[in-house]
Each structure stands twice: as structure tokens, then as C-alpha cells.
Design a protein around this motif. Sequence first.
Motif, PDB file in Angstrom:
ATOM      1  N   ASN A 199       0.747  -0.848   0.291  1.00 42.05           N
ATOM      2  CA  ASN A 199       0.250  -0.509  -0.053  1.00 42.05           C
ATOM      3  C   ASN A 199       0.886   1.213  -0.205  1.00 42.05           C
ATOM      4  O   ASN A 199       1.904   1.014   0.613  1.00 42.05           O
ATOM      5  CB  ASN A 199      -0.678   0.230   0.874  1.00 42.05           C
ATOM      6  N   TYR A 200       0.495   2.036  -0.744  1.00 42.19           N
ATOM      7  CA  TYR A 200       1.302   3.292  -1.073  1.00 42.19           C
ATOM      8  C   TYR A 200       0.022   4.424  -0.788  1.00 42.19           C
ATOM      9  O   TYR A 200      -0.343   5.354  -1.322  1.00 42.19           O
ATOM     10  CB  TYR A 200       2.329   4.044  -2.137  1.00 42.19           C
ATOM     11  N   GLY A 201       0.392   5.118   0.594  1.00 44.71           N
ATOM     12  CA  GLY A 201      -0.921   6.245   1.090  1.00 44.71           C
ATOM     13  C   GLY A 201       0.058   6.734   2.600  1.00 44.71           C
ATOM     14  O   GLY A 201       0.988   6.561   3.190  1.00 44.71           O
ATOM     15  N   THR A 226      -1.652  -1.931  -3.949  1.00 41.19           N
ATOM     16  CA  THR A 226      -1.201  -1.249  -5.023  1.00 41.19           C
ATOM     17  C   THR A 226      -0.158  -3.256  -5.635  1.00 41.19           C
ATOM     18  O   THR A 226       0.284  -3.031  -4.504  1.00 41.19           O
ATOM     19  CB  THR A 226       0.512  -0.264  -5.704  1.00 41.19           C
ATOM     20  N   SER A 227      -0.649  -2.975  -6.916  1.00 39.60           N
ATOM     21  CA  SER A 227       0.256  -4.549  -7.034  1.00 39.60           C
ATOM     22  C   SER A 227       1.780  -4.638  -7.989  1.00 39.60           C
ATOM     23  O   SER A 227       2.579  -4.752  -7.871  1.00 39.60           O
ATOM     24  CB  SER A 227      -0.359  -4.793  -8.352  1.00 39.60           C
ATOM     25  N   LYS A 228       1.910  -3.085  -8.117  1.00 41.32           N
ATOM     26  CA  LYS A 228       3.791  -2.859  -8.326  1.00 41.32           C
ATOM     27  C   LYS A 228       4.655  -2.847  -8.152  1.00 41.32           C
ATOM     28  O   LYS A 228       5.662  -3.726  -8.337  1.00 41.32           O
ATOM     29  CB  LYS A 228       3.788  -0.949  -8.076  1.00 41.32           C
ATOM     30  N   VAL A 229       5.130  -4.156  -6.708  1.00 42.09           N
ATOM     31  CA  VAL A 229       5.737  -3.994  -5.598  1.00 42.09           C
ATOM     32  C   VAL A 229       6.048  -5.848  -5.524  1.00 42.09           C
ATOM     33  O   VAL A 229       6.918  -6.769  -6.446  1.00 42.09           O
ATOM     34  CB  VAL A 229       5.475  -3.733  -4.383  1.00 42.09           C
ATOM     35  N   ALA A 230       4.661  -6.237  -6.084  1.00 47.38           N
ATOM     36  CA  ALA A 230       4.964  -8.105  -6.034  1.00 47.38           C
ATOM     37  C   ALA A 230       5.153  -7.573  -7.664  1.00 47.38           C
ATOM     38  O   ALA A 230       6.003  -8.696  -8.275  1.00 47.38           O
ATOM     39  CB  ALA A 230       3.597  -7.976  -6.372  1.00 47.38           C
ATOM     40  N   ASP A 231       4.961  -7.052  -9.024  1.00 51.94           N
ATOM     41  CA  ASP A 231       5.107  -6.946  -9.977  1.00 51.94           C
ATOM     42  C   ASP A 231       7.069  -7.031 -10.394  1.00 51.94           C
ATOM     43  O   ASP A 231       7.313  -7.620 -11.226  1.00 51.94           O
ATOM     44  CB  ASP A 231       4.575  -5.962 -11.278  1.00 51.94           C
ATOM     45  N   SER A 232       7.112  -5.992  -9.431  1.00 54.92           N
ATOM     46  CA  SER A 232       8.539  -5.588  -9.643  1.00 54.92           C
ATOM     47  C   SER A 232       9.721  -6.898  -8.738  1.00 54.92           C
ATOM     48  O   SER A 232      10.905  -7.324  -9.133  1.00 54.92           O
ATOM     49  CB  SER A 232       8.742  -4.189  -9.388  1.00 54.92           C
ATOM     50  N   CYS A 233       8.781  -7.309  -7.660  1.00 55.42           N
ATOM     51  CA  CYS A 233       9.875  -7.993  -7.192  1.00 55.42           C
ATOM     52  C   CYS A 233       9.455  -9.380  -6.912  1.00 55.42           C
ATOM     53  O   CYS A 233      10.456 -10.110  -6.978  1.00 55.42           O
ATOM     54  CB  CYS A 233       9.409  -7.699  -5.139  1.00 55.42           C
ATOM     55  N   ASN A 234       8.908  -9.811  -6.709  1.00 52.82           N
ATOM     56  CA  ASN A 234       8.439 -11.420  -6.436  1.00 52.82           C
ATOM     57  C   ASN A 234       9.229 -11.521  -7.671  1.00 52.82           C
ATOM     58  O   ASN A 234       9.425 -12.361  -8.723  1.00 52.82           O
ATOM     59  CB  ASN A 234       6.913 -11.731  -7.317  1.00 52.82           C
ATOM     60  N   GLU A 247       6.524   6.968  -8.623  1.00 52.77           N
ATOM     61  CA  GLU A 247       6.016   4.989  -9.090  1.00 52.77           C
ATOM     62  C   GLU A 247       4.573   4.965  -8.347  1.00 52.77           C
ATOM     63  O   GLU A 247       4.165   4.107  -9.810  1.00 52.77           O
ATOM     64  CB  GLU A 247       7.282   4.843  -8.334  1.00 52.77           C
ATOM     65  N   PHE A 248       3.780   5.460  -7.956  1.00 53.18           N
ATOM     66  CA  PHE A 248       3.229   5.095  -7.394  1.00 53.18           C
ATOM     67  C   PHE A 248       1.759   5.558  -7.733  1.00 53.18           C
ATOM     68  O   PHE A 248       0.979   5.124  -7.721  1.00 53.18           O
ATOM     69  CB  PHE A 248       3.085   4.929  -6.305  1.00 53.18           C
ATOM     70  N   GLY A 249       2.015   6.987  -8.443  1.00 51.78           N
ATOM     71  CA  GLY A 249       0.545   7.925  -8.703  1.00 51.78           C
ATOM     72  C   GLY A 249       0.946   8.763  -7.181  1.00 51.78           C
ATOM     73  O   GLY A 249       1.056   8.541  -5.963  1.00 51.78           O
ATOM     74  N   ASP A 250      -0.182   9.896  -7.243  1.00 49.85           N
ATOM     75  CA  ASP A 250      -0.763  10.630  -5.860  1.00 49.85           C
ATOM     76  C   ASP A 250      -1.818  10.626  -5.526  1.00 49.85           C
ATOM     77  O   ASP A 250      -2.700  10.778  -5.803  1.00 49.85           O
ATOM     78  CB  ASP A 250       0.158  11.976  -6.487  1.00 49.85           C
ATOM     79  N   PRO A 251      -2.025   9.820  -4.110  1.00 50.18           N
ATOM     80  CA  PRO A 251      -3.680   9.027  -3.899  1.00 50.18           C
ATOM     81  C   PRO A 251      -3.894  10.118  -2.928  1.00 50.18           C
ATOM     82  O   PRO A 251      -4.951  10.577  -3.330  1.00 50.18           O
ATOM     83  CB  PRO A 251      -3.018   7.484  -3.377  1.00 50.18           C
ATOM     84  N   CYS A 252      -3.300  10.711  -2.952  1.00 46.88           N
ATOM     85  CA  CYS A 252      -3.504  11.954  -2.307  1.00 46.88           C
ATOM     86  C   CYS A 252      -2.619  13.541  -2.119  1.00 46.88           C
ATOM     87  O   CYS A 252      -2.450  13.485  -0.762  1.00 46.88           O
ATOM     88  CB  CYS A 252      -3.923  11.420  -0.494  1.00 46.88           C
ATOM     89  N   TYR A 258       3.749   6.681   2.748  1.00 44.97           N
ATOM     90  CA  TYR A 258       4.471   5.713   3.093  1.00 44.97           C
ATOM     91  C   TYR A 258       4.094   3.961   1.853  1.00 44.97           C
ATOM     92  O   TYR A 258       2.822   4.687   2.240  1.00 44.97           O
ATOM     93  CB  TYR A 258       4.742   5.167   4.478  1.00 44.97           C
ATOM     94  N   LEU A 259       5.465   4.059   2.231  1.00 45.48           N
ATOM     95  CA  LEU A 259       4.777   2.357   1.074  1.00 45.48           C
ATOM     96  C   LEU A 259       5.426   1.651   2.266  1.00 45.48           C
ATOM     97  O   LEU A 259       6.107   1.220   3.329  1.00 45.48           O
ATOM     98  CB  LEU A 259       6.367   2.568   0.503  1.00 45.48           C
TER      99      LEU A 259
END
Length: 279
Positions: A199-201, A226-234, A247-252, A258-259
Motif C-alpha cells: 500500500n502506498y498512501g 498496489t500490485s506494482k511491488v509484487a510485479d517488480s519484486c516477486n 512510482e505509484f502516483g499520488d493518491p492524496c 509511505y509505502l
Amino acid sequence: SPATATWSSTWAVSGVIVVESVEYRCGQQEQSSQHDKLKVIKKSCDGKKTCDIDIQIFGTPDPGTCKYLDTTFACFPAVHSTACEGSTANLRCDEGEVSVVYWADYGRRDTTTCSQSRPTHEIQNSQCPNPTTKVADSCNGKSSCTIEASNSVFGDPCPGTYKYLDVVYDCELHTVACEGSQANLHCDDGHVIAVHWANYGRRDTSTCSYQRPECEVQNAQCANPTSKVADSCNGKSSCTIEASNTEFGDPCPGTYKYLEVAYDCPCECLQDCFTNLIP
């Protein structure tokens, strides 16, 4: 009427099924809607240690046809928590770990669970599966979480039936990177990263709050899975990813974020999904 139960239980199991995909085919020809079949099998099998599937639930195959059911699933080590209707489910993890909910269901899938002192007509309907994402939405990424097993939270999938909340979850390693820094995920030799949740927020006012103005940390309702961490690190033994809007966009906007990442390190030999072919 019977008194409301206040019973709940939690126990560890060696592994539970989470169905990921289903294909019902004859050779290369797809047979009707795969999405509908996935929903049926997930309702029957998710959260169980073993599961038998009769392919005739999809209709009787014509004589001489070559239909088969190809099911892809994963087996996760997990903790199983059950809370009877009117009580609460309590998810707990050790320090440095957070919960990741694999599966949850509020309904009734057998006639024995949460049946003590209940009249027969309230427990005889065992065909009331009702998978829900509300437990994951509320509890993922937390070291402890309490959620009420009630119609007010989950709705009433089968009026007149006494229900219970089943939750299957695990406790995973937890890392936090403040906005502008990096999250570093690492596993020992022979093991690889498996990201279960990220989660990034901002979900509270205390994390990554040091020397930040109050206006930047007061919005604690900024969940952004977000699935971006899994996509990059798995599948990697180590991985670094930047906690940033780039990296994640700005949700707020205006909130200092924080990630959060919950992951574990399974043996490298177990990273592929299992496939179960039913002829």
C-alpha cells in the motif's frame, strides 16, 4: 429465541487452498464462461485444506467428448479464525509482522460450526457461502485487527440462518518506507520474495510523521493498495523500490505518504503455482 453466541476460535493449519484460475475445455476449445466457473469453485474450495470437485456441476458431458477441468490454485500456510454471528474475529500477529487475509466468508458452509444450542432450522442451510473482501480491506497490513461477525457489517446472505465469519490469514514480514526513501526487500539464499500486500498512501497519523507538519499527516483515510511491488519484486532474492509519487502516483495530494509491504520468503522451489488436472 436462543441467546446470541459470543464464541470465536483461531487455530493454525498447515495450508489452505486459494483457487486462482479455472478452465473447462475440450482440447483448445473453451467451454462457456470461465469466470462463472471460477466463482463456483472458489466458493466451494477457498479456505479449505482439501476439496473435491464433481465436474458434473457444470453439466453432464456429451458421450464421446473430451471435456476436462483445469484448476490452478495455491496452498498457503495460514491461521484460521472463526467467529459466530454476534461475536468478533480477532486477528493477531507478532511484533514486526502484519496480517494478510487470503480469504474470508460470512455465511454457513456446514451444519456443525457455530451450532451449539441453535435450533435445527437455523443451521440446516449449509449452502450459504458468501465470500467477502471486507476483512482484507479492514485488516491487511495491521498487526492486530478486530471485526464483528454481523449482518450490519457483511449484509445477510441467508435470512433465518445462523451464520459465522471464517477468516484465513497469515502473518508476514512488514517493511515501511517513508515517501522519498526506498523499501529494501531481502531473502536468504535459496529463498525468493513473495509480496502478499502493498500500500502506498497513509493509513494512520503516526507512521512517518517525525518532523512533518500536522496538515501533512492528518489524512489517515488514504489507503491505496498496489500490485506494482509484487510485479517488480516477486521471485527475486532482493529488491529495492522507491516510495514516490513517480512510482505509484499520488493518491492524496498534500499528504505525506509511505509505502508498506507485507511479504515472505518461500523456498525458491515453491514459487510456481500448482496445477491440478481433473480428467
